[in-house]
Design a protein around this motif. Sequence first.
Motif, short mmCIF file in Angstrom:
data_model
loop_
_atom_site.label_atom_id
_atom_site.label_comp_id
_atom_site.label_asym_id
_atom_site.label_seq_id
_atom_site.Cartn_x
_atom_site.Cartn_y
_atom_site.Cartn_z
N SER A 219 0.82 -1.21 0.00
CA SER A 219 0.00 0.00 0.00
C SER A 219 0.85 1.26 0.00
O SER A 219 1.81 1.38 0.76
N PRO A 220 0.50 2.24 -0.85
CA PRO A 220 1.21 3.53 -0.87
C PRO A 220 0.84 4.41 0.33
O PRO A 220 1.44 5.46 0.53
N ILE A 221 -0.15 3.98 1.10
CA ILE A 221 -0.52 4.74 2.30
C ILE A 221 0.30 4.20 3.45
O ILE A 221 0.13 3.05 3.85
N VAL A 222 1.23 5.00 3.94
CA VAL A 222 2.15 4.52 4.97
C VAL A 222 2.21 5.54 6.11
O VAL A 222 1.74 6.67 5.98
N SER A 223 2.81 5.12 7.22
CA SER A 223 2.92 6.05 8.35
C SER A 223 4.11 6.99 8.14
O SER A 223 5.03 6.69 7.37
#
Length: 379
Positions: free
Chosen positions: A73-77
């Motif tokens: 996922s390109p959504i990271v912390s």
Amino acid sequence: PVSSLLELGGVAIGKHDVVRDDPTNNVPDSIFSKLGMQLHQRDNHPLGILKNEIYNYFDTNYSNKFTKFDDLSPIVSVKENFDDVLVPEDHVSRSYNDTYYIDSQTVLRCHTSAHQAELLRRGYTQFLVTGDVYRRDSIDSTHYPVFHQMEGVRVFSLNDWEASGTDGTSFAADDLKKCLEGLARHLFGAVEMRWVDTYFPFTNPSFELEIFFQEKWLEVLGCGVMEQEILKRSDKENNVAWAFGLGLERLAMVLFDIPDIRLFWSADERFTTQFSKGKLGVKFKSFSKFPPCYKDISFWINDSFTENNLCEVVRGVAGDLVEEVQLIDSFTNKKKGMTSHCYRIAYRSMERSLTDEEINDLQWNVREQVQSKLNVVLR
Ligand code: PHE
């Protein structure tokens, strides 16, 4: 606000679970809609063809030992994207002007290095990570706020370098350079190359590889020996490793002769049908170059003005019809203490001729939104 990453429509990015109502969210719809497109997974797309060719190189030379990831996922912390790879607290890349934040702790990854630490912790020692990355930036034919990178990491242990008579760091640096020179020859044939010393927070020493292509030195990738601290935090203090990150569009534009980065997103059959699986370097034939139309906009800037913000407003109105936004004049009125900027916007479609009316409408909307969203005074 980002819930677990569900498998959705074959795309494990959990995009539909993301709430974007945080006050710090700076991801516009035009960008968010790109999540899940997975251009790099399409075998007949230049990016997919290039990815597969790089895979071939690693499979052949390292007997399939590299594990490949292309759907993380390109959504990271913020932690994964910055802290885990030792990006300093005050580094510009952390700013809201450079990076897309979903909320104060969550970003759209700005590089595939965001996955290094986690994969090391999960025990992988040789891997490739391909994916879409996101950066707020200015607009021209080689910059687009979404592009694709491939990361490579290889970990060594004492056994590997002991016999070489050198230390781990030199051993890894030599191996890295040999690996990437081989990759460049695999993709470009017999090209002239050079190594340039550089700086990244996560590698030391750090290098850039440049190749001489069409009379110019072209930077093709960044790499280096992984900072020991990253390995230490993944319980690998006795190992050394190398890492590289390369931009797929940059290479594909050269290999396929693609003149404008927006074309990678085109669904026009005159583009998509020119490429097929396994055929690296088939030269793209322009289906005609439509004329650009230039419009200028001038305004008094304020303290919070940035070019990236301007470009996002323009992209929000004109989408892929904007080819370039260029500062052509700037002056300061000393008495008033105010600075004026004039930008030239180039509108051009890759697919058709634009009408005067359409462009005037776009420019009118741009003027209105620049004024209302950026709080500047038009001249
Ligand atoms: N993450 C770097 C970039 O996006 C590239 C890089 C990756 C450099 C790995 C060194 C090691 O520019």
